[in-house]
Design a protein around this motif. Structure first.
Motif, mmCIF file in Angstrom:
data_model
loop_
_atom_site.group_PDB
_atom_site.id
_atom_site.type_symbol
_atom_site.label_atom_id
_atom_site.label_comp_id
_atom_site.label_asym_id
_atom_site.label_seq_id
_atom_site.Cartn_x
_atom_site.Cartn_y
_atom_site.Cartn_z
ATOM 1 N N PHE A 95 66.819 -35.656 -23.845
ATOM 2 C CA PHE A 95 67.062 -36.991 -24.080
ATOM 3 C C PHE A 95 67.780 -37.623 -22.800
ATOM 4 N N TYR A 96 67.364 -38.256 -22.238
ATOM 5 C CA TYR A 96 67.891 -39.206 -20.993
ATOM 6 C C TYR A 96 68.684 -40.349 -21.415
ATOM 7 N N SER A 97 68.255 -40.862 -22.527
ATOM 8 C CA SER A 97 68.765 -42.019 -23.581
ATOM 9 C C SER A 97 68.414 -41.863 -24.817
ATOM 10 N N PRO A 98 68.942 -42.685 -25.730
ATOM 11 C CA PRO A 98 68.275 -42.660 -27.174
ATOM 12 C C PRO A 98 66.691 -42.955 -27.118
ATOM 13 N N SER A 99 66.247 -43.743 -26.293
ATOM 14 C CA SER A 99 64.755 -44.151 -26.240
ATOM 15 C C SER A 99 64.238 -43.223 -25.235
ATOM 16 N N ILE A 100 64.765 -42.552 -24.128
ATOM 17 C CA ILE A 100 63.861 -41.706 -23.206
ATOM 18 C C ILE A 100 64.059 -40.479 -23.289
ATOM 19 N N VAL A 101 62.914 -39.643 -23.219
ATOM 20 C CA VAL A 101 62.801 -38.197 -23.520
ATOM 21 C C VAL A 101 62.218 -37.623 -22.338
ATOM 22 N N ARG A 102 62.849 -36.593 -21.448
ATOM 23 C CA ARG A 102 62.002 -35.964 -20.432
ATOM 24 C C ARG A 102 61.557 -34.480 -21.103
ATOM 25 N N VAL A 103 60.359 -34.226 -20.655
ATOM 26 C CA VAL A 103 60.044 -32.692 -21.134
ATOM 27 C C VAL A 103 59.454 -32.005 -19.952
ATOM 28 N N PHE A 136 72.631 -37.105 -30.792
ATOM 29 C CA PHE A 136 71.323 -36.695 -31.363
ATOM 30 C C PHE A 136 71.737 -35.561 -32.335
ATOM 31 N N THR A 137 70.964 -35.305 -33.285
ATOM 32 C CA THR A 137 70.920 -34.199 -34.725
ATOM 33 C C THR A 137 69.936 -33.468 -34.393
ATOM 34 N N THR A 138 70.089 -32.085 -34.560
ATOM 35 C CA THR A 138 68.786 -31.116 -34.437
ATOM 36 C C THR A 138 68.930 -30.383 -35.973
ATOM 37 N N THR A 139 67.701 -30.074 -36.336
ATOM 38 C CA THR A 139 67.256 -29.632 -37.729
ATOM 39 C C THR A 139 66.026 -28.752 -37.541
ATOM 40 N N SER A 167 67.722 -39.171 -32.345
ATOM 41 C CA SER A 167 68.605 -40.036 -31.666
ATOM 42 C C SER A 167 68.892 -41.399 -32.745
ATOM 43 N N ASP A 168 69.377 -42.297 -32.162
ATOM 44 C CA ASP A 168 69.396 -43.608 -33.062
ATOM 45 C C ASP A 168 68.327 -44.489 -32.740
ATOM 46 N N LYS A 169 67.094 -44.061 -31.954
ATOM 47 C CA LYS A 169 66.101 -44.931 -31.679
ATOM 48 C C LYS A 169 64.789 -43.806 -31.957
ATOM 49 N N TYR A 174 60.400 -44.839 -25.405
ATOM 50 C CA TYR A 174 60.014 -45.716 -26.524
ATOM 51 C C TYR A 174 60.728 -47.191 -26.445
ATOM 52 N N GLY A 175 59.861 -48.153 -26.245
ATOM 53 C CA GLY A 175 60.496 -49.682 -26.127
ATOM 54 C C GLY A 175 60.221 -50.574 -27.223
ATOM 55 N N GLY A 176 59.087 -50.154 -28.037
ATOM 56 C CA GLY A 176 58.717 -51.105 -29.411
ATOM 57 C C GLY A 176 57.844 -52.133 -29.013
ATOM 58 N N SER A 177 57.738 -52.315 -27.630
ATOM 59 C CA SER A 177 56.992 -53.394 -27.275
ATOM 60 C C SER A 177 56.311 -53.183 -26.052
ATOM 61 N N GLY A 178 55.554 -54.137 -25.372
ATOM 62 C CA GLY A 178 55.338 -54.023 -23.946
ATOM 63 C C GLY A 178 56.296 -54.354 -22.977
ATOM 64 N N ASP A 179 57.150 -55.469 -23.498
ATOM 65 C CA ASP A 179 58.559 -55.545 -22.536
ATOM 66 C C ASP A 179 59.516 -54.451 -22.798
ATOM 67 N N GLY A 180 59.522 -53.974 -23.968
ATOM 68 C CA GLY A 180 60.592 -52.889 -24.302
ATOM 69 C C GLY A 180 60.071 -51.456 -23.468
ATOM 70 N N VAL A 181 58.913 -51.466 -23.189
ATOM 71 C CA VAL A 181 58.332 -50.251 -22.364
ATOM 72 C C VAL A 181 58.637 -50.458 -21.034
ATOM 73 N N VAL A 182 58.271 -51.787 -20.507
ATOM 74 C CA VAL A 182 58.693 -52.064 -19.044
ATOM 75 C C VAL A 182 60.311 -51.868 -18.961
#
Length: 790
Positions: free
Chosen positions: A44-52, A77-80, A90-92, A221-229
């Motif tokens: 998790f780089y942030s609650p909305s960004i994940v690096r693999v 974040f939680t892990t199960t 995460s919370d997102k 994950y931004g939820g919209s075009g603006d959110g992803v940008v």
């Protein structure tokens, strides 16, 4: 314990490997595990960004991103684990990792699937890059069958939705390749790799494939075009403000050949009282090709560059000057770079000149590049840079050229990042030299993250045609959706191959195309006329009172009237990660008709632009074009549902969700204002800062609540980064018919303490269009809130 066998595509061979229940290690950012003969890390780089990150088991590599500037932030974040699947929340966002197949899947917090990797979808094929053992890495995903995706940089394919294609992503003249896409579902994927990349989307999968030591991508994950940008900017860098004057009109050509000619163009515009802010000096101001890009002025044709720049400034204009990444063999720079082994040994522009590009991946080389550019050009007070051929041009291409070493590895492994590192060098060195002048760079290519360097990318040396004009719209929108907000094209097209004769301006068919192109150009982040084969200055199209001259001047003046709106929108880009040229789905995600609409867009959040991209009044006959303006033609425009609309020119109110027919004489491009818009309208000027915004017209388009924030600062320094700016927020309450003007926030040197606003209620009786409103309520404003009721 039972053991199972799974089929894994790895290292170019199909292997059957027995596996048992897998373990994982929890880290501060996510998990690490070893599976399918791969080392895998999900962060998790942030609650909305994940690096693999995935790499062959035990393979030692070093990866420092050129694009990503964000550091992993502390994320709860939680892990199960349930069976073979580890779920991280995460919370997102929820991220599921299948410890058996290696599949990583992404879901929203309601459990709705967003994206999933393909089972066994990560492949590594061993290869050798010169003398280095490495891999071709391939990562495959599964998308919904009818899921539109956008991005990939700037592709000249006349498509907004980028599904159903195979595309080699390698930067070139007219193509900007960014291995990034975003989905209508509100997520984005950035494949962090700088080699030429094969993008494939078919019925079976969507994949990226590149030369690489590892598979490295970011899910956001931004939820919209603006959110992803916004997530992409958070990851790869925010956008600095450009100077106010850069949003005015620019004149250029290939090329002005003397100091007197260059200055004379500015003088002609001032004498004609046609607005102008930027003049551009193209190549060979240094002299012959053997001293290509010498970063110094030829004494015969540019005898006094200091006086030249001062005269341009005295005319209240600004000078942009070209610089290239390649150097002729007789230049001092070439010799120094060659001696320090900082040239990349292949041929670049111009042909047959022996010109070679420098190594911009090397920080010392970037230092040297700037030292010459500063001393030979910037020291005279020039204002902006044209970094041409920034991909760069590659002439007489041989496969061994890509074997050439750079500071960061073979040229093959970093080819797409050339413009990023080149632009970075100029931006960072100018910032270190002075904070009194904002960096403004026009560049022909780009990569992810380049938005943080004051760069405005143009679409390259395109040919003039209606088809090419059509392609510029989705090219610009996909570029913007990839995170880079500043884009423009050569107004009129660079090459005029399709128009016969010694002067294409005598061809009526070309003149019609040019007039429509300049209308489009007025609604792009940079309005710049440029090209070869025929001059494009306004006086070549006639004089005041002539149809073509007046049509061009109309849109230049319109551009200047929109400066308060555009500059405030630019602040939204810098401060809130917004976008200037907006694909319609960004604002109307519930209207599926706009998901693949290539011919219309929003300019900021208020103005719907529908460029005319087909000939209406000239037919191609006898190679010259036969005019017929006797009957006004119309263009069909779709108004997105979810809003009401006003015809910009007439004030007529229309309902969204329908097609309308708009009369389009040669000086009218269809423009529509979204109900609820508040539009600040600037004064008539000859250059951007000629007059203060002390008596602005504020146009209100009723029918919905609305809000607009007017932004002002010192216009051309970086004091705004220290808080030296002001904002005034206007709010329209449609039910009470009241415009609220809030308290001014902030301050800066030279700020007006009092001013007037002329409030105009737009309707059919007061369409306004490109002239000031006929009626309104004028209020005095001293920075304190007030209400204006209609």
């Amino acid at each position: 314990m039972k053991r199972k066998s799974v089929i894994v595509a790895l290292l170019g061979t199909i292997l059957v490997i027995p596996v048992s229940a897998q373990n994982y290690q929890k880290t501060a950012q996510g998990i690490k595990t070893r599976l399918q003969s791969m080392d895998v890390e999900v962060q998790f780089y942030s609650p909305s960004i994940v690096r693999v990150l995935k790499a062959p088991e035990g393979f030692v590599y070093r990866k420092e991103s050129l694009s990503v500037v964000k550091k992993p932030q502390d994320t709860r974040f939680t892990t199960t684990q349930q069976g073979d699947v580890v779920a991280m929340k995460s919370d997102k966002l929820e991220v599921d990792v299948n410890l058996k197949t290696g599949r990583v899947s992404y879901l929203d917090l309601k459990g709705n699937p967003l994206l999933t990797e393909k089972d066994y979808g990560t492949q590594f094929t061993p290869t050798v890059d010169v003398q280095k053992n490495t891999y071709t890495a391939r990562q495959a995903f599964l998308l919904d069958k009818d899921e539109p995706i956008y991005g990939l940089g700037q592709q000249q394919n006349n498509r907004l939705n980028q599904r159903g294609q195979q595309n080699v992503l390698k930067n070139g003249n007219t193509r900007v390749c960014i291995p990034f896409f975003q989905s209508i579902k509100g997520y984005g994927i950035f494949w962090d790799n700088y080699a030429s990349t094969l993008f494939t989307d078919n019925l079976q999968e969507t994949s990226f494939e590149s030369l690489a030591d590892c598979s490295d991508y970011y899910f956001m994950y931004g939820g919209s075009g603006d959110g992803v940008v916004a997530q992409m900017r958070d990851l790869t860098g925010q956008v600095p403000m450009l100077p106010l004057w850069t949003y005015g009109y620019w004149q250029s050509k290939e090329r002005y050949k003397t100091q007197d000619e260059l200055v004379g163009i500015v003088e002609k515009y001032r004498n004609l009282k046609v607005p102008l802010d930027g003049i551009v000096q193209d190549w060979q101001y240094w002299g012959r090709d053997s001293v290509w890009n010498a970063m110094s002025f030829d004494k015969k044709t540019y005898p006094d560059p200091k006086a030249m720049v001062e005269k341009i400034h005295n005319l209240k204009a600004h000078l942009m000057i070209v610089s290239w990444p390649g150097f002729g063999p007789l230049t001092t720079q070439y010799k120094e770079f060659e001696q320090k082994k900082m040239l990349i040994d292949f041929d670049t522009w111009p042909p047959n000149s022996g010109t070679k590009p420098y190594d911009p991946y090397n920080p010392e080389a970037r230092d040297i590049y700037w030292s010459y550019l500063n001393k030979g050009v910037f020291s005279y007070g020039t204002d902006a840079w044209w970094l041409d051929s920034s991909e760069p041009d590659h002439i007489n291409v041989k496969e061994k050229d890509f074997d050439q070493p750079t500071y960061l590895g073979t040229y093959r492994s970093v080819v797409n990042a050339f413009p990023l590192e080149h632009v970075k060098g100029v931006y960072e060195h100018q910032r270190a030299t002075t904070s009194d002048k904002r960096v403004c760079i026009l560049t022909r290519s780009a990569f992810a993250g380049q938005q943080r360097y004051g760069a405005n990318t143009w679409s390259g040396d395109i040919g003039a045609s209606w088809e090419t004009l059509q392609k510029q719209i989705p090219a610009a929108l996909n570029f913007s959706l990839s995170g880079n907000p500043y884009w423009n094209a050569d107004i009129g097209g660079f090459f005029l191959w399709n128009y016969q004769g010694s002067n294409a301006l005598k061809n009526n068919a070309y003149r019609e195309l040019y007039l429509r192109w300049i209308q489009f150009g007025a609604f792009t982040p940079m309005m710049r006329s440029h090209g070869t084969d025929a001059p494009r200055e306004i006086f070549n199209f006639g004089k005041h009172g002539d149809r073509d001259f007046d049509a061009i001047e109309k849109y230049i003046n319109l551009r200047y009237s929109l400066l308060p709106y555009l500059y405030s929108t630019a602040w939204g880009v810098s401060n809130r990660s917004e976008t200037i040229m907006r694909a319609l789905f960004m604002d109307f995600a519930n209207d599926k008709k706009v998901y693949d609409m290539t011919g219309e867009y929003m300019f900021g959040r208020s103005i719907l632009v529908a460029p005319v991209t087909e000939p209406m009044y000239v037919s191609k006959q006898d190679g010259k074009g036969v005019e017929d303006y006797s009957q006004v033609k119309s263009k069909t425009v779709y108004l997105p549902k979810g809003a009401e609309w006003f015809d910009f020119w007439t004030g007529e109110k229309l309902t969204g969700g329908q097609e309308v027919s708009k009369a389009a004489p040669i000086d009218i491009m269809p423009l529509y204002m979204k109900a609820g818009s508040i539009l600040p309208w600037g004064p008539k000027v000859q250059y951007a800062q000629e007059k203060k915004w002390d008596n602005l017209e504020i146009r209100v388009y009723p029918g919905a609540d609305g809000e607009f924030t007017l932004y002002e600062d010192e216009t051309d320094n970086y004091n705004y980064e220290k808080g030296a700016y002001s904002t005034i927020t206007f709010k329209w309450n449609d039910q009470s018919k009241t415009l609220s003007i809030n308290d001014r926030k902030g301050k800066f040197k030279g700020m007006m303490t009092s001013r007037k606003f002329n409030i105009v209620m737009v309707g059919k009786a007061n369409g306004c269009g490109d002239v000031p409103g006929k009626a309104g309520k004028t209020v005095a404003y001293n920075g304190k809130s007030l209400n204006v009721k209609f």
